[in-house]
Design a protein around this motif. Structure first.
Motif, PDB file in Angstrom:
ATOM      1  N   UNK A  55       0.814  -1.215   0.000  1.00  0.00           N
ATOM      2  CA  UNK A  55       0.000   0.000   0.000  1.00  0.00           C
ATOM      3  C   UNK A  55       0.850   1.269   0.000  1.00  0.00           C
ATOM      4  N   UNK A  56       2.090   1.159   0.418  1.00  0.00           N
ATOM      5  CA  UNK A  56       2.955   2.336   0.496  1.00  0.00           C
ATOM      6  C   UNK A  56       3.742   2.592  -0.781  1.00  0.00           C
ATOM      7  N   UNK A  57       3.595   1.713  -1.771  1.00  0.00           N
ATOM      8  CA  UNK A  57       4.263   1.928  -3.048  1.00  0.00           C
ATOM      9  C   UNK A  57       3.661   3.130  -3.765  1.00  0.00           C
ATOM     10  N   UNK A  73       0.067  -5.908 -14.986  1.00  0.00           N
ATOM     11  CA  UNK A  73       0.524  -7.298 -14.955  1.00  0.00           C
ATOM     12  C   UNK A  73      -0.584  -8.196 -14.394  1.00  0.00           C
ATOM     13  N   UNK A  74      -1.193  -7.723 -13.300  1.00  0.00           N
ATOM     14  CA  UNK A  74      -2.260  -8.489 -12.661  1.00  0.00           C
ATOM     15  C   UNK A  74      -3.456  -8.661 -13.598  1.00  0.00           C
ATOM     16  N   UNK A 116      -8.520  -2.828  -7.163  1.00  0.00           N
ATOM     17  CA  UNK A 116      -7.975  -3.710  -6.133  1.00  0.00           C
ATOM     18  C   UNK A 116      -6.747  -3.105  -5.473  1.00  0.00           C
ATOM     19  N   UNK A 117      -5.822  -2.599  -6.285  1.00  0.00           N
ATOM     20  CA  UNK A 117      -4.587  -2.042  -5.734  1.00  0.00           C
ATOM     21  C   UNK A 117      -4.818  -0.662  -5.124  1.00  0.00           C
ATOM     22  N   UNK A 164      -4.183   0.774  -1.182  1.00  0.00           N
ATOM     23  CA  UNK A 164      -3.576   2.076  -0.885  1.00  0.00           C
ATOM     24  C   UNK A 164      -4.290   2.776   0.264  1.00  0.00           C
ATOM     25  N   UNK A 165      -5.564   2.444   0.464  1.00  0.00           N
ATOM     26  CA  UNK A 165      -6.343   3.090   1.510  1.00  0.00           C
ATOM     27  C   UNK A 165      -5.787   2.854   2.918  1.00  0.00           C
TER      28      UNK A 165
END
Length: 289
Positions: free
Chosen positions: A17-19, A30-31, A77-78, A82-83
């Motif tokens: 999430x921190x990316x 990719x996913x 999803x990603x 991040x939330x």
């Protein structure tokens, strides 16, 4: 199990999430490729829902929508991960609210409101930003996860910037407790009705569809105006949420009018940009008896 949950959260979910968003979207691409071409995640459900909803579209058109959906679904999803770590400043930069004069009009009249919305675009970004959009205190109804550890983490994440979550089993009691407060309560109107519920049946996306009448029920019980929140995605990672006035006098409306009207509004947005709705959801699993 508790140890495994903590290791998974602190060792995988939180670091991910921190990316930076740019890195997350590379991972999302990719996913999406893996989910569509390799794993085939719920492809049967997605294609069946799309074909039944758009019977006049060709197979090529249905496939094009499905591919766009998987890309958006992986973004969602990603972005949802991040939330867990996003700052209020960063979250607020990514959601713009329009026509906030509508809920303010009702606030100035001393009225709480019911807000109808759906699993369209990104409802998690809405959760961490929506309390700033209205003077009324924001509430949202939620159904808890079976995994208590992650249920608590998600509730904490959604509530950290002002939103209050309301357990689905205590909605009636909570409405009574807060009836003297000025609130904006958000209902997701596109949930599939359970076998024990009493849905209203209507044609939605060319299918006989059971829709939940809770939005209308509570609006009429408490005479709260009804507003629809439309969420659009002008570009990756950014959303525009717009309030749409449905009715300021719910008790004067005919039976099922609010239910039908809010679902018709949603239907228009889905038809315009279908890739942003949650097609992997088994929306039509219950049939009329």
């Amino acid at each position: 199990m508790a140890l495994i949950n903590r290791l998974f959260y602190y060792g995988f979910v939180l670091p991910l999430s921190k990316l930076p968003f740019g890195v997350l979207y590379v991972l999302s691409d990719i996913l999406a490729f893996l989910m569509y071409y390799v794993v085939g995640y719920r492809k049967k459900v997605v294609f069946e829902n799309l074909k039944n909803s758009f019977p006049n579209k060709s197979n090529a058109e249905i496939t094009a929508i499905a591919k766009k959906f998987y890309r958006h679904f992986c973004d969602l999803t990603l972005e949802s991960l991040k939330m867990f770590s996003i700052s209020a400043e960063d979250a607020n930069k990514r959601v713009q609210y329009l026509d906030t004069d509508i809920p303010k009009k009702y606030y100035d009249q001393g009225k709480s409101i019911i807000v109808a919305m759906a699993h369209y675009n990104n409802w998690e970004f809405i959760a961490v930003t929506v309390d700033r959009a209205t003077q009324q205190q924001a509430y949202a109804i939620y159904k808890p996860l079976t995994n208590e550890y992650f249920d608590k983490k998600i509730r904490t994440s959604r509530q950290k910037y002002g939103l209050t979550m309301m357990h689905i089993r205590t909605v009636k009691e909570d409405f009574e407790k807060m009836k003297n407060d000025l609130t904006a309560t958000y209902f997701l109107i596109d949930q599939a009705p359970s076998m024990h519920s009493k849905p209203h049946w209507m044609t939605f996306l060319n299918q006989d569809t059971g829709v939940l009448p809770g939005t209308e029920k509570y609006a009429k019980d408490y005479n709260y105006p009804v507003v629809f929140l439309d969420v659009q995605k002008p570009k990756r990672g950014y959303y525009v949420a717009r309030f749409i006035d449905v009715t300021g006098d719910p008790r004067s409306t005919a039976e099922n009018d609010i239910t039908e009207k809010t679902n018709r509004i949603l239907e228009e947005f889905i038809v315009a940009k279908p890739e942003f709705w949650l097609w992997s959801h088994r929306r039509w699993k219950r049939k009329r008896v």
